[in-house]
Design a protein around this motif. Structure first.
Motif, PDB file in Angstrom:
ATOM      1  N   GLY A  77       0.791  -1.161   0.044  1.00  0.00           N
ATOM      2  CA  GLY A  77       0.076   0.061   0.083  1.00  0.00           C
ATOM      3  C   GLY A  77       0.866   1.423  -0.168  1.00  0.00           C
ATOM      4  N   VAL A  78       0.420   2.174  -0.752  1.00  0.00           N
ATOM      5  CA  VAL A  78       1.305   3.603  -0.955  1.00  0.00           C
ATOM      6  C   VAL A  78       0.360   4.703  -0.831  1.00  0.00           C
ATOM      7  N   ILE A  79       0.514   5.483   0.294  1.00  0.00           N
ATOM      8  CA  ILE A  79      -0.041   6.830  -0.030  1.00  0.00           C
ATOM      9  C   ILE A  79       0.805   8.120  -0.122  1.00  0.00           C
ATOM     10  N   ASN A  80       0.517   8.910  -0.969  1.00  0.00           N
ATOM     11  CA  ASN A  80       1.516  10.103  -1.294  1.00  0.00           C
ATOM     12  C   ASN A  80       0.988  11.132  -0.473  1.00  0.00           C
ATOM     13  N   ILE A  81       2.254  11.540   0.468  1.00  0.00           N
ATOM     14  CA  ILE A  81       1.897  13.100   1.198  1.00  0.00           C
ATOM     15  C   ILE A  81       2.575  14.208   0.741  1.00  0.00           C
ATOM     16  N   ILE A  96      -0.496   9.448  -8.924  1.00  0.00           N
ATOM     17  CA  ILE A  96      -0.876   9.281  -7.555  1.00  0.00           C
ATOM     18  C   ILE A  96      -0.610  10.828  -7.193  1.00  0.00           C
ATOM     19  N   ASN A  97      -1.438  11.542  -6.605  1.00  0.00           N
ATOM     20  CA  ASN A  97      -1.488  13.127  -6.044  1.00  0.00           C
ATOM     21  C   ASN A  97      -1.313  12.895  -4.656  1.00  0.00           C
ATOM     22  N   ASN A  98      -1.435  14.124  -3.724  1.00  0.00           N
ATOM     23  CA  ASN A  98      -1.494  14.130  -2.568  1.00  0.00           C
ATOM     24  C   ASN A  98      -2.585  13.511  -1.970  1.00  0.00           C
ATOM     25  N   LYS A  99      -2.381  12.807  -1.100  1.00  0.00           N
ATOM     26  CA  LYS A  99      -3.584  12.166  -0.230  1.00  0.00           C
ATOM     27  C   LYS A  99      -4.281  11.285  -1.024  1.00  0.00           C
ATOM     28  N   GLU A 100      -3.506  10.771  -2.086  1.00  0.00           N
ATOM     29  CA  GLU A 100      -4.322   9.539  -2.776  1.00  0.00           C
ATOM     30  C   GLU A 100      -3.317   8.418  -2.724  1.00  0.00           C
ATOM     31  N   ALA A 101      -4.066   7.299  -2.597  1.00  0.00           N
ATOM     32  CA  ALA A 101      -3.249   5.733  -2.290  1.00  0.00           C
ATOM     33  C   ALA A 101      -3.374   4.715  -3.397  1.00  0.00           C
ATOM     34  N   LYS A 123       6.063  12.286  -1.975  1.00  0.00           N
ATOM     35  CA  LYS A 123       6.667  11.424  -0.833  1.00  0.00           C
ATOM     36  C   LYS A 123       5.737  10.284  -0.511  1.00  0.00           C
ATOM     37  N   PHE A 124       6.189   9.165  -1.251  1.00  0.00           N
ATOM     38  CA  PHE A 124       5.370   7.885  -1.098  1.00  0.00           C
ATOM     39  C   PHE A 124       5.449   7.201   0.018  1.00  0.00           C
ATOM     40  N   TYR A 125       4.738   7.296   1.004  1.00  0.00           N
ATOM     41  CA  TYR A 125       4.736   6.432   2.201  1.00  0.00           C
ATOM     42  C   TYR A 125       4.234   4.885   2.078  1.00  0.00           C
ATOM     43  N   ILE A 140      -6.746   4.529  -5.277  1.00  0.00           N
ATOM     44  CA  ILE A 140      -7.941   5.206  -4.246  1.00  0.00           C
ATOM     45  C   ILE A 140      -7.523   6.370  -4.006  1.00  0.00           C
ATOM     46  N   GLY A 141      -8.506   7.356  -4.647  1.00  0.00           N
ATOM     47  CA  GLY A 141      -8.374   8.618  -4.427  1.00  0.00           C
ATOM     48  C   GLY A 141      -9.091   9.320  -3.105  1.00  0.00           C
ATOM     49  N   PHE A 142      -8.635  10.301  -2.554  1.00  0.00           N
ATOM     50  CA  PHE A 142      -9.279  10.794  -1.277  1.00  0.00           C
ATOM     51  C   PHE A 142     -10.725  10.716  -1.036  1.00  0.00           C
TER      52      PHE A 142
END
Length: 276
Positions: A77-81, A96-101, A123-125, A140-142
């Motif tokens: 799983g990846v979430i971009n911050i 993948i934009n900010n706060k998208e997974a 920044k991919f967490y 998965i968008g916000f």
């Protein structure tokens, strides 16, 4: 990749602050043009950050996984911050934009991370755990995350839990991920606290001002300790540990879980009178 072995709660009682931070905190999650990961023997989770700036970052299995490729036996799983970016999964490219997974399937061979703008890098967490089956790679968008408002202003814990990688959103083997956003004036992320014997958890704190700190509580309910956490730092929380924290100001955190089940509400609640 840093390796962390499992910890017995009886040993945990003897740890100094320095030892706690060494064994349970990832103080620097994002390193320019690198994948910076921890491999924990607690449910075999891998967590950390990928921050491509001047170049693309490709994930290789390395010696630690003893695999032909990173996701040969794992899901991710990846979430971009950060700023906008893209992830190449074999022949497919996902913006993948900010706060998208992005949930990435077991069996994906080629993983390449890239930022759209080096001045505003993505920044991919990342959370990654073993998988027994392949499910489709899914963005998965916000707006698609399930929203669960929780708490009250009176209890200083008013927040919204955004469930991105969750059984009501998509199928996975064992990985769950989401993002909790605390409202202004709230600081507690979970109190009364809980444990969940069947799953471990990793917390990643962000959207914090320079002087904001979160006092992350952990340990068995009758033997608690704390870690002082700054912006963009992560904490490993074993299944026997409480999951809770209080901030000097509101903040946001990503939680990731893996283990025995996928039931988000499978918690062993701890009464306030039993905390020590």
């Amino acid at each position: 990749m840093k390796i962390l072995y499992a910890h017995h709660p009886e040993d945990f009682k003897q740890y100094t602050t320095e030892k706690l931070r060494e064994q349970f905190m990832l103080e620097t999650v994002f390193v320019s043009d690198e994948a910076n990961f921890v491999y924990s023997h607690v449910d075999r989770i891998i967590y950390g950050g990928v921050m491509p700036v001047e170049k693309r970052v490709t994930l290789d299995a390395g010696k630690e996984l003893a695999a032909e490729y990173f996701l040969e036996r794992r899901e991710m799983g990846v979430i971009n911050i950060g700023g906008p970016g893209r992830i190449k999964c074999d022949e497919e490219i996902y913006e993948i934009n900010n706060k998208e997974a992005l949930y990435i399937s077991r069996g994906t061979r080629d993983l390449v991370f890239e930022s759209s703008d080096p001045q505003n890098p993505a920044k991919f967490y990342v959370n990654c755990c073993p998988a027994h089956k392949s499910y489709p790679t899914t963005k998965i968008g916000f707006e698609k995350a399930i929203k669960r408002p929780m708490g009250t202003s009176e209890n200083m814990n008013k927040r919204v839990i955004n469930q991105f990688i969750h059984p009501d959103v998509l199928e996975t083997c064992q990985l769950s991920m989401g993002m909790t956003v605390l409202e202004e004036g709230s600081g507690w992320n979970t109190m009364p606290c809980h444990t969940h014997e069947r799953r471990m958890e990793v917390y990643f704190y962000f959207d914090m001002e320079e002087d904001t700190r979160v006092f992350h509580l952990m340990g068995q309910p009758n033997e608690t300790r704390h870690l002082v956490v700054a912006n963009e730092q992560a904490v490993l929380s074993p299944s026997w540990s409480i999951h809770s924290g209080i901030g000097t100001k509101n903040y946001t955190f990503i939680w990731g879980m893996c283990g025995e089940n996928l039931d988000f509400d499978d918690m062993d609640h701890v009464a306030m009178k039993d905390l020590r």
